[in-house]
Design an enzyme around this catalytic site. Structure first.
Site, PDB file in Angstrom:
ATOM      1  N   ARG A 173      -9.221  18.208  12.423  1.00 41.85           N
ATOM      2  CA  ARG A 173      -9.632  17.174  13.043  1.00 41.85           C
ATOM      3  C   ARG A 173      -8.046  16.701  13.602  1.00 41.85           C
ATOM      4  O   ARG A 173      -6.939  17.129  13.184  1.00 41.85           O
ATOM      5  CB  ARG A 173      -9.885  15.866  12.113  1.00 41.85           C
ATOM      6  N   ARG A 266     -16.147   6.293  11.821  1.00 40.98           N
ATOM      7  CA  ARG A 266     -14.810   7.079  11.720  1.00 40.98           C
ATOM      8  C   ARG A 266     -14.621   8.243  13.362  1.00 40.98           C
ATOM      9  O   ARG A 266     -13.579   8.439  13.634  1.00 40.98           O
ATOM     10  CB  ARG A 266     -14.977   8.209  10.636  1.00 40.98           C
ATOM     11  N   ARG A 277     -24.411  16.105   7.780  1.00 39.29           N
ATOM     12  CA  ARG A 277     -23.546  15.444   6.495  1.00 39.29           C
ATOM     13  C   ARG A 277     -24.582  14.564   6.116  1.00 39.29           C
ATOM     14  O   ARG A 277     -24.711  14.482   4.698  1.00 39.29           O
ATOM     15  CB  ARG A 277     -22.281  14.651   7.136  1.00 39.29           C
TER      16      ARG A 277
HETATM   17  N1  GDP Z   1     -15.792  22.476  -3.170  1.00 41.66           N
HETATM   18  C1  GDP Z   1     -14.987  22.171  -2.681  1.00 41.66           C
HETATM   19  N2  GDP Z   1     -15.217  21.310  -1.656  1.00 41.66           N
HETATM   20  C2  GDP Z   1     -14.255  20.524  -0.909  1.00 41.66           C
HETATM   21  C3  GDP Z   1     -12.832  21.069  -1.157  1.00 41.66           C
HETATM   22  N3  GDP Z   1     -12.235  20.434  -0.180  1.00 41.66           N
HETATM   23  C4  GDP Z   1     -12.888  19.514   0.511  1.00 41.66           C
HETATM   24  N4  GDP Z   1     -14.217  19.545  -0.068  1.00 41.66           N
HETATM   25  C5  GDP Z   1     -15.541  18.766   0.344  1.00 41.66           C
HETATM   26  O1  GDP Z   1     -16.167  19.275   1.502  1.00 41.66           O
HETATM   27  C6  GDP Z   1     -16.628  18.194   2.005  1.00 41.66           C
HETATM   28  C7  GDP Z   1     -16.235  18.055   3.399  1.00 41.66           C
HETATM   29  O2  GDP Z   1     -14.816  17.668   3.516  1.00 41.66           O
HETATM   30  P1  GDP Z   1     -14.306  17.302   4.834  1.00 41.66           P
HETATM   31  O3  GDP Z   1     -14.479  18.405   5.843  1.00 41.66           O
HETATM   32  O4  GDP Z   1     -12.695  16.988   4.630  1.00 41.66           O
HETATM   33  O5  GDP Z   1     -15.192  15.949   5.412  1.00 41.66           O
HETATM   34  P2  GDP Z   1     -15.213  14.581   4.859  1.00 41.66           P
HETATM   35  O6  GDP Z   1     -15.775  14.573   3.398  1.00 41.66           O
HETATM   36  O7  GDP Z   1     -16.337  14.017   5.704  1.00 41.66           O
HETATM   37  O8  GDP Z   1     -13.937  13.841   5.157  1.00 41.66           O
HETATM   38  C8  GDP Z   1     -16.210  16.947   1.159  1.00 41.66           C
HETATM   39  O9  GDP Z   1     -17.382  16.558   0.192  1.00 41.66           O
HETATM   40  C9  GDP Z   1     -14.969  17.406   0.500  1.00 41.66           C
HETATM   41  O10 GDP Z   1     -14.890  16.668  -0.948  1.00 41.66           O
HETATM   42  C10 GDP Z   1     -12.777  22.291  -1.748  1.00 41.66           C
HETATM   43  O11 GDP Z   1     -11.345  22.760  -2.053  1.00 41.66           O
HETATM   44  N5  GDP Z   1     -13.631  22.571  -2.568  1.00 41.66           N
HETATM   45  N1  ADP Z   2     -15.491   0.322   1.427  1.00 40.79           N
HETATM   46  C1  ADP Z   2     -15.452   0.653   2.693  1.00 40.79           C
HETATM   47  N2  ADP Z   2     -15.901  -0.315   3.502  1.00 40.79           N
HETATM   48  C2  ADP Z   2     -15.895  -0.036   4.837  1.00 40.79           C
HETATM   49  N3  ADP Z   2     -15.470   1.177   5.493  1.00 40.79           N
HETATM   50  C3  ADP Z   2     -14.932   1.939   4.675  1.00 40.79           C
HETATM   51  C4  ADP Z   2     -14.788   1.918   3.309  1.00 40.79           C
HETATM   52  N4  ADP Z   2     -14.371   2.892   2.794  1.00 40.79           N
HETATM   53  C5  ADP Z   2     -13.626   3.919   3.895  1.00 40.79           C
HETATM   54  N5  ADP Z   2     -14.313   3.142   4.722  1.00 40.79           N
HETATM   55  C6  ADP Z   2     -14.203   3.954   6.199  1.00 40.79           C
HETATM   56  O1  ADP Z   2     -15.180   4.684   6.275  1.00 40.79           O
HETATM   57  C7  ADP Z   2     -14.945   5.840   6.964  1.00 40.79           C
HETATM   58  C8  ADP Z   2     -15.000   7.081   6.124  1.00 40.79           C
HETATM   59  O2  ADP Z   2     -14.071   7.157   4.939  1.00 40.79           O
HETATM   60  P1  ADP Z   2     -13.499   8.497   4.419  1.00 40.79           P
HETATM   61  O3  ADP Z   2     -12.228   8.036   3.603  1.00 40.79           O
HETATM   62  O4  ADP Z   2     -12.853   9.243   5.699  1.00 40.79           O
HETATM   63  O5  ADP Z   2     -14.712   8.969   3.785  1.00 40.79           O
HETATM   64  P2  ADP Z   2     -14.554  10.551   2.870  1.00 40.79           P
HETATM   65  O6  ADP Z   2     -13.265  11.161   2.793  1.00 40.79           O
HETATM   66  O7  ADP Z   2     -15.453  10.212   1.930  1.00 40.79           O
HETATM   67  O8  ADP Z   2     -15.335  11.388   3.986  1.00 40.79           O
HETATM   68  C9  ADP Z   2     -13.442   5.598   7.383  1.00 40.79           C
HETATM   69  O9  ADP Z   2     -13.532   5.379   8.743  1.00 40.79           O
HETATM   70  C10 ADP Z   2     -12.967   4.758   6.499  1.00 40.79           C
HETATM   71  O10 ADP Z   2     -11.945   3.888   7.220  1.00 40.79           O
END
Ligand code: GDP
Ligand code: ADP
Length: 394
Positions: A173, A266, A277
């Protein structure tokens, strides 16, 4: 498999020559495990790694095993002693954090890999004095706030926590940095590395490969920090089944509507990716709640309140403002001249240091009674005690 190099056959016939430094700049040791003889050979130029060959008398042949784990670089000699199903290797003239190694010859991990690969297998693991704190595995659907909560924790306690940087085949990203948020990688490269045993766990998530390398977790512990893993439920299940002891926390959204809102606000995914997702989210929440993987479920409704609850779960109550001073890591610093032996269930290192006018002898007992981890990561939980010293005038 192949014929034994002549010098090794001679030495085997003559009996073990443990830690013998040969004149041609190599050092080799022989260790008998069952009816097999394991030979470790190192060159003293510090560039090559210590090599392993096995003599199997039932075959009457030398076997060149598949060697897993990070191999130790060879050094100015090494000595070995057999300890249960692993060979303890002490390197001479190496830095304190590079002196103790284990060559696993018949541990659970080696047996599994032998079965999987259908070849003879040995696996290296570096020995570390002291223990690491249990890693924290955080899972939950995309957009629930895992990354936000982890960032808050790392910002408030920078010296206490470290993030396990995963590998992924998804595109970065805008704000994401390679090596910081993820190691962004090609699918073919990652698949090859998976085959080579680089990963503690991996999974296909939302159409991309994600994985935690063994090294990602170990480097955090090496830095004296507690490791945080942000991985999906499949990954959490694999870690639960691995030898890594961790605390598992599942983060739940207050509602599916709120989850969708957070994902959309986000603004990092396309509409198609958001829908994928969200489709996966219900199954993940179902599994997160019903499986026996997770020790805690945390509802991330109000962010500040959820963060306070997370800290409480981790024993970081309101009075903690900074990382508690952890005890200084103890390091074993072996002199060039030492030998190792086993006395009952104890490992004894006999050290000889020569000063300008005297020679001193020290006996060190290496405590291997509560080892943790092992190949393909580090072997932690080692301790040592100086049990005697004897100064001699030269
Ligand atoms: N099994 C596994 N899952 C991962 C790993 N790193 C990230 N993830 C998971 O992959 C999913 C997607 O992550 P990401 O693309 O960063 O998107 P986000 O969770 O929406 O911020 C999330 O559920 C993460 O917890 C890893 O090393 N192993
Ligand atoms: N408790 C909360 N209330 C409102 N917005 C939240 C909260 N926690 C996270 N966010 C917002 O939700 C979005 C997704 O959070 P993020 O940490 O990127 O989620 P994930 O890592 O689980 O995918 C971000 O824009 C974040 O700022």
């Amino acid at each position: 498999m192949g014929e034994a190099p002549a010098f090794l056959v001679d030495d085997l016939q003559d009996g073990p020559l443990n830690g013998l430094e040969l004149t041609n700049g190599t050092c080799k040791t022989t260790t008998t495990v069952g009816d097999k003889t394991y030979v470790t050979v190192g060159a003293d130029d510090g560039t090559l790694s210590i090599d392993v060959q096995i003599f199997d008398p039932s075959l009457g042949e030398w076997v060149y095993p598949t060697v897993l784990g990070t191999k130790p670089l060879s050094c100015k000699g090494h000595s070995t002693v057999l300890f249960e199903n692993r060979i303890l290797v002490l390197k001479k003239g190496s830095k304190p954090d590079d002196q103790i190694w284990f060559l696993e010859v018949d541990t659970e991990y080696v047996r599994q890999q032998r079965k999987k690969l259908g070849t003879e297998v040995v696996a290296w693991s570096k020995g570390v004095i002291g223990n690491a704190e249990k890693p924290i595995v955080i899972s939950g659907p995309s957009g629930v706030g895992k990354g936000t909560l982890i960032s808050m924790l790392m910002k408030e306690f920078p010296s206490m926590f470290g993030f396990s940087v995963s590998h992924t085949t998804r595109a970065p990203r805008d704000m994401e940095k390679n090596g910081v948020h993820y190691h962004f990688t090609e699918k073919s490269v990652m698949e090859k590395e998976i085959k080579n045993g680089k990963f503690l766990e991996f999974a296909s998530v939302h159409g991309n490969l994600y994985g935690t390398s063994v090294e990602a977790v170990e480097v955090v512990a090496d830095a004296g920090k507690r490791c945080i893993l942000d991985i999906d439920v499949q990954g959490a299940r694999s870690v639960k089944a691995s030898s890594l002891e961790a605390i598992f926390i599942f983060i739940c959204p207050p509602s599916m509507e709120e989850l969708e809102k957070r994902l959309r606000d986000r603004g990092t995914e396309t509409e198609e990716q958001i829908l994928k997702r969200l489709r996966n989210a219900s199954a993940e929440i179902e599994q997160g709640k019903s499986s026996n993987i997770f020790d805690f479920t945390l509802y991330n409704d109000n962010l500040e309140e959820s963060y306070e609850r997370l800290k409480k779960l981790l024993g970081l109550n309101g009075f903690v403002t900074a990382s508690p001073k952890s005890a200084a890591p103890r390091e074993i610093n072996l002199p060039m001249d030492h030998s190792v032996s086993k006395l009952d269930d104890k490992i004894i290192i006999n050290c000889i240091s020569s000063g300008p006018d005297k020679e001193s002898k020290n006996l060190i007992m290496l405590d291997v009674s509560s080892l943790k981890g092992g190949a393909p990561g580090r072997t932690r939980g080692l301790d040592f005690h100086v049990i005697g010293s004897m100064d001699q005038l030269s």
